[in-house]
Motif scaffolding. Structure first.
Motif, mmCIF file in Angstrom:
data_model
loop_
_atom_site.group_PDB
_atom_site.id
_atom_site.type_symbol
_atom_site.label_atom_id
_atom_site.label_comp_id
_atom_site.label_asym_id
_atom_site.label_seq_id
_atom_site.Cartn_x
_atom_site.Cartn_y
_atom_site.Cartn_z
ATOM 1 N N PHE A 14 11.626 4.894 8.980
ATOM 2 C CA PHE A 14 10.704 5.533 8.038
ATOM 3 C C PHE A 14 11.335 6.734 7.329
ATOM 4 C CE2 PHE A 14 7.231 3.546 10.678
ATOM 5 C CZ PHE A 14 6.758 2.723 9.658
ATOM 6 N N SER A 15 12.333 7.358 7.939
ATOM 7 C CA SER A 15 12.937 8.537 7.317
ATOM 8 C C SER A 15 13.574 8.206 5.975
ATOM 9 C CB SER A 15 13.973 9.150 8.259
ATOM 10 O OG SER A 15 15.087 8.295 8.425
ATOM 11 N N TYR A 16 14.069 6.968 5.813
ATOM 12 C CA TYR A 16 14.696 6.594 4.545
ATOM 13 C C TYR A 16 13.671 6.367 3.436
ATOM 14 C CZ TYR A 16 19.192 6.247 6.827
ATOM 15 O OH TYR A 16 20.350 6.548 7.499
ATOM 16 N N LYS A 17 12.409 6.315 3.806
ATOM 17 C CA LYS A 17 11.355 6.174 2.801
ATOM 18 C C LYS A 17 10.782 7.521 2.384
ATOM 19 C CE LYS A 17 6.829 4.024 1.999
ATOM 20 N NZ LYS A 17 7.189 3.528 0.663
ATOM 21 N N PHE A 18 10.667 8.444 3.332
ATOM 22 C CA PHE A 18 9.945 9.681 3.058
ATOM 23 C C PHE A 18 10.824 10.923 2.960
ATOM 24 C CE2 PHE A 18 6.814 6.985 5.336
ATOM 25 C CZ PHE A 18 5.880 6.871 4.321
ATOM 26 N N LEU A 19 12.086 10.861 3.345
ATOM 27 C CA LEU A 19 12.949 12.049 3.328
ATOM 28 C C LEU A 19 14.113 11.848 2.382
ATOM 29 C CD1 LEU A 19 13.144 13.004 7.122
ATOM 30 C CD2 LEU A 19 11.620 13.939 5.380
ATOM 31 N N THR A 20 14.609 12.963 1.842
ATOM 32 C CA THR A 20 15.805 12.947 0.997
ATOM 33 C C THR A 20 16.753 14.032 1.481
ATOM 34 O OG1 THR A 20 14.914 14.553 -0.578
ATOM 35 C CG2 THR A 20 14.426 12.228 -0.988
ATOM 36 N N MET A 42 0.845 -1.198 0.000
ATOM 37 C CA MET A 42 0.000 0.000 0.000
ATOM 38 C C MET A 42 0.878 1.243 0.000
ATOM 39 S SD MET A 42 -2.936 1.179 2.722
ATOM 40 C CE MET A 42 -1.746 1.458 4.030
ATOM 41 N N LYS A 43 0.614 2.142 -0.943
ATOM 42 C CA LYS A 43 1.404 3.359 -1.049
ATOM 43 C C LYS A 43 0.850 4.430 -0.110
ATOM 44 C CE LYS A 43 3.118 6.743 -4.358
ATOM 45 N NZ LYS A 43 3.094 7.211 -5.768
ATOM 46 N N ILE A 44 1.729 5.031 0.668
ATOM 47 C CA ILE A 44 1.348 6.096 1.587
ATOM 48 C C ILE A 44 1.688 7.436 0.946
ATOM 49 C CG2 ILE A 44 1.695 7.088 3.880
ATOM 50 C CD1 ILE A 44 2.536 4.367 4.870
ATOM 51 N N GLU A 45 0.718 8.335 0.892
ATOM 52 C CA GLU A 45 0.975 9.653 0.329
ATOM 53 C C GLU A 45 2.015 10.382 1.163
ATOM 54 O OE1 GLU A 45 -2.441 11.980 -0.551
ATOM 55 O OE2 GLU A 45 -3.653 10.244 -1.110
ATOM 56 N N LYS A 46 2.780 11.247 0.479
ATOM 57 C CA LYS A 46 3.935 11.848 1.136
ATOM 58 C C LYS A 46 3.536 12.684 2.349
ATOM 59 C CE LYS A 46 8.082 14.581 0.403
ATOM 60 N NZ LYS A 46 8.921 15.350 -0.536
ATOM 61 N N HIS A 47 2.422 13.422 2.268
ATOM 62 C CA HIS A 47 2.068 14.286 3.403
ATOM 63 C C HIS A 47 1.724 13.468 4.647
ATOM 64 C CE1 HIS A 47 -1.610 13.858 0.891
ATOM 65 N NE2 HIS A 47 -2.219 13.667 2.049
ATOM 66 N N TRP A 48 1.149 12.273 4.448
ATOM 67 C CA TRP A 48 0.893 11.420 5.618
ATOM 68 C C TRP A 48 2.190 10.803 6.138
ATOM 69 C CZ3 TRP A 48 -3.197 12.904 7.681
ATOM 70 C CH2 TRP A 48 -4.365 13.169 6.951
ATOM 71 N N GLY A 49 3.122 10.514 5.241
ATOM 72 C CA GLY A 49 4.425 10.030 5.677
ATOM 73 C C GLY A 49 5.189 11.066 6.478
ATOM 74 N N ILE A 50 5.168 12.331 6.002
ATOM 75 C CA ILE A 50 5.811 13.418 6.745
ATOM 76 C C ILE A 50 5.124 13.628 8.087
ATOM 77 C CG2 ILE A 50 6.341 15.887 6.720
ATOM 78 C CD1 ILE A 50 8.051 14.286 4.819
ATOM 79 N N SER A 51 3.806 13.493 8.104
ATOM 80 C CA SER A 51 3.074 13.627 9.379
ATOM 81 C C SER A 51 3.515 12.568 10.375
ATOM 82 C CB SER A 51 1.564 13.515 9.123
ATOM 83 O OG SER A 51 1.116 14.506 8.224
#
Length: 565
Positions: free
Chosen positions: A178-184, A1-10
Motif C-alpha cells: 500500500f505504501s507505493y499507492k499512498f506515499l511518495t 473505488m478511490k480511497i481518500e489520501k487521509h484514509w490511506g495514510i491512516s
C-alpha cells in the motif's frame, strides 16, 4: 473505488505501528508457553519483550530524520522490511536468543515508523476533520495493543504462538504494497539544502541509558533486588539519564528535546499517560488472574468474555474524537481516572466467582478508562505547546512513555511474586488449611486471589494520582484544538477572490490592463506542450540557438507564468 489520501495514510499508520504494539502486549502474557516451547525457565525468557520494547524506544527519534534524508516512502518501506525480517527470524527461532534477535529488528522497524507516521496521520486529515485522527490513534494504535491482549489469551488457551508472527508478517507485506499507492519521496527532494549537525552526543548517551536499563532489568529478573549488579545498573541508568537530560537541554539540535516538555501541560500529560499505563497493567493482571484462577468458565466462555476489550476500544475511540475539542485533555483524563477507580474498587472485594457479564463490563470499562487517559496524555502533550515544535515534542513524549513501558512488566512480575509469597506465608501461618496434602491447591488459589486484590488496591491509588494530575491539567486550559473551522480571514479572502473573478469576467477585454488581458487567456494545448518540451531539453549549442524561435519560446513561457498567477 478511490480511497481518500487521509484514509490511506491512516491505513499505512496502523499497518506500520499496530503489529509492533500487538506483539509487545501479547508476548507479555505468553511467557510460560514460550518457556515450555524452548524448555528454558531462566530469566532469559524476558528478552523477547524487553529487547523489542527497548529497541523500539531507542529508534523513535530517528524516524523524522530518515524521512528528511531519504523520503517518506523509502523510510516506510525500510521500517516495514526490518519488521518483516524480525518476524521471519522469530518464526524460525528455537531459543530465546534467536527470538530476541528477531524482536530487535521488529522494535527497530516500529520505532523508525512511529514518529514519521503520527504527524503524517494528523496532518493528512482536512483541518475541519482533524479530530478523526484521534479516532485512528486510539482505535488503531491503542486498539492494536488490546488485540495483542486478546491474541495472547488465545495462545494461552490453544497454543500456536508462531501464529502471532505470521499475522505480523502478513500485515507488514500489506503495508509495503500500500505504501507505493499512498506515499511518495517528494519530501526528500526539498531537504537537500537543509543541513543541521547531527546529535552524536545524544545518540551515545541514549545508547548508554537503554543499555543500562536492559542490564538492570535482566539482572533484576535473574537475582532480585539483592543483587549488586541490579544496583550498579540502577545507578548507571540514573547517571547517564542525567547526562542525557543536561546534554539535550543545552545542545542546539537535540535528538530528544527535553526542553519542549518542561512546561506544565506537557509534563502533566506525560505523567498521566505513564501512570495510566501502569494502572492498566496492574488492573488487567488482576482481572486476568481472577478470571483464570478463581472462575469456572471454560476456554470458549473466556474467549467471549474478552470481547469486552473491543467494546471498550470502540467506545473510547469514538468519544475521545468527539469530546477532545469540546472538553479538553484535562476533563478526558478525569473521566478516565474515575472509570479506572470504579473498576478497581469493585474488584478489591470480589473473587473470580463473579458473573460473565461483570467480567465483560469490567474489561470494557477498564479499556475505555485507560483509553481516555491515553488520549488526554498523548494529545495533551502534543498540543500543549507551540505547534511548530509538535513533532520533536512528541518524539520526547514517546521516548519516555515507551521506555517506561519496558520497565513495567518486569517490575510488576517481581512485585507480584513477592506479594504472592508473603500472602502464601500469611495464609499458612493463620492455619487456614488443616492438611497440606489435601489443600495445597486451594491454598495456592486463595493466595493468588489475595494478591490480585492487592494489585487492584495499588491500581486504585494510581488512578487517584491520575485524577489529581488531570485536574491540574484542566486548570491549565484546553490548549490547541485538533479540528478547526476555516478562519474568518480565510473566508473573507476566498470571498474576495471569487468577487474579483466575477468582476474580471464582466469586464471587457479591451478595458483590462495588458497583464490582465494576457493572464486570463488560455494557452493552446499544442503550444503548452511545445513549451514544456523545449523547457525540458538540455541547453542547446550556440549553433542551434541561431535556428531556435527564441521569441516565440519566451512568449509561451511568459504566458504560462501569467496563467499560474
Amino acid at each position: 473505488m478511490k480511497i481518500e489520501k487521509h484514509w490511506g495514510i491512516s491505513l499505512l499508520a496502523v499497518l506500520a505501528i499496530g503489529p509492533g504494539l500487538m506483539l509487545n502486549t501479547s508476548l507479555n502474557s505468553i511467557r510460560e508457553i514460550l518457556q515450555q516451547t524452548f524448555n528454558d525457565q531462566s530469566y532469559i525468557s524476558i528478552t523477547p519483550v524487553l529487547i523489542g520494547v527497548i529497541s523500539f524506544a531507542f529508534c523513535i527519534p530517528f524516524g523524522p530524520i530518515l524521512r528528511h534524508k531519504i523520503g517518506e516512502r523509502r523510510t516506510y518501506v525500510l521500517s516495514m522490511c526490518l519488521f518483516l525480517i524480525g518476524a521471519i527470524v522469530s518464526i524460525a527461532s528455537n531459543s530465546f536468543l534467536g527470538m530476541g534477535i528477531g524482536r530487535f529488528f521488529q522494535g527497530t522497524g516500529t520505532g523508525l515508523a512511529l514518529m514519521m507516521m503520527i504527524p503524517m496521520l494528523v496532518l493528512s486529515f482536512p483541518i475541519q476533520k482533524r479530530n478523526l485522527a484521534l479516532l485512528i490513534l486510539i482505535g488503531g494504535f491503542y486498539g492494536s495493543s488490546v488485540v495483542g491482549i486478546f491474541l495472547g489469551m488465545l495462545v494461552n488457551s490453544y497454543g500456536h504462538w508462531r501464529g502471532l508472527f505470521y499475522i505480523a508478517a502478513v500485515l507488514s507485506l500489506l503495508g509495503i504494497c500500500f505504501s507505493y499507492k499512498f506515499l511518495t519521496n517528494d519530501h526528500a527532494k526539498q531537504q537537500h539544502k537543509y543541513h543541521e549537525p547531527f546529535d552524536i552526543i545524544g545518540v551515545a548517551l541514549m545508547f548508554m541509558v537503554t543499555a543500562f536499563i536492559t542490564f538492570t532489568l535482566l539482572n533484576l529478573q535473574k537475582s532480585g533486588w539483592t543483587s549488586t549488579y541490579v544496583w550498579i545498573g540502577i545507578v548507571g541508568s540514573i547517571i547517564f539519564l542525567c547526562f542525557l537530560f543536561i546534554a539535550e537541554w543545552h545542545i542546539k539540535n537535540p535528538l530528544i528535546p527535553f526542553r519542549l516538555v518542561a512546561s506544565r501541560k506537557p509534563a502533566l500529560a506525560i505523567l498521566i499517560a505513564v501512570i495510566g499505563n501502569i494502572s492498566m497493567s496492574l488492573t488487567l493482571l488482576s482481572l486476568q488472574g481472577l478470571l483464570k484462577s478463581g472462575s469456572s468458565f471454560d476456554k470458549g466462555d473466556i474467549s467471549l468474555i474478552y470481547i469486552g476489550l473491543f467494546a471498550g476500544i470502540v467506545i473510547v475511540a469514538i468519544l475521545s474524537a468527539v469530546l477532545y475539542d469540546k472538553v479538553g485533555p484535562g476533563v478526558l483524563g478525569i473521566i478516565g481516572a474515575v472509570i479506572i477507580m470504579g473498576v478497581n474498587i469493585q474488584w478489591m472485594y470480589l473473587d473470580g466467582h463473579a458473573s460473565a457479564f461483570l467480567f465483560v463490563s469490567s474489561f470494557a470499562a477498564l479499556i475505555a478508562g485507560v483509553g481516555f487517559t491515553v488520549a488526554a496524555g498523548l494529545m495533551g502533550a502534543a498540543l500543549g505547546g507551540p505547534l511548530p515544535s509538535l513533532v520533536p515534542r512528541m518524539v520526547t513524549v514517546q521516548f519516555i512513555r515507551v521506555t517506561v513501558s519496558a520497565v513495567i512488566p518486569v517490575i510488576s512480575g517481581i512485585v507480584f511474586a513477592k506479594v504472592y509469597k508473603d500472602n502464601l506465608m500469611t495464609v499458612s501461618a493463620e492455619g487456614q488449611v488443616a492438611s497440606k496434602e489435601n489443600f495445597t491447591q486451594p491454598l495456592h488459589v486463595k493466595s493468588e486471589i489475595i494478591t490480585y486484590h492487592t494489585f487492584s488496591t495499588f491500581s486504585c491509588v494510581l488512578s487517584i494520582v491520575v485524577l489529581i494530575l488531570s485536574f491540574l491539567m484542566f486548570l491549565t486550559g484546553k490548549g490547541h484544538k485538533l479540528a478547526h473551522k476555516p478562519h474568518d480571514k480565510e473566508k473573507n479572502k476566498e470571498k474576495l477572490s471569487i468577487e474579483e473573478v466575477h468582476l474580471k469576467k464582466d469586464t471587457p477585454v479591451f478595458e483590462r490592463s495588458p497583464k490582465e488581458a494576457v493572464s486570463n487567456q488560455v494557452i493552446g494545448d499544442s503550444e503548452y506542450r511545445e513549451a514544456l518540451k523545449k523547457f525540458g531539453q538540455p541547453k542547446p549549442s550556440p549553433d542551434k540557438m541561431l535556428h531556435m524561435r527564441d521569441q516565440e519560446y519566451r512568449k509561451a513561457l511568459k504566458r504560462m507564468k501569467d496563467i499560474g498567477q
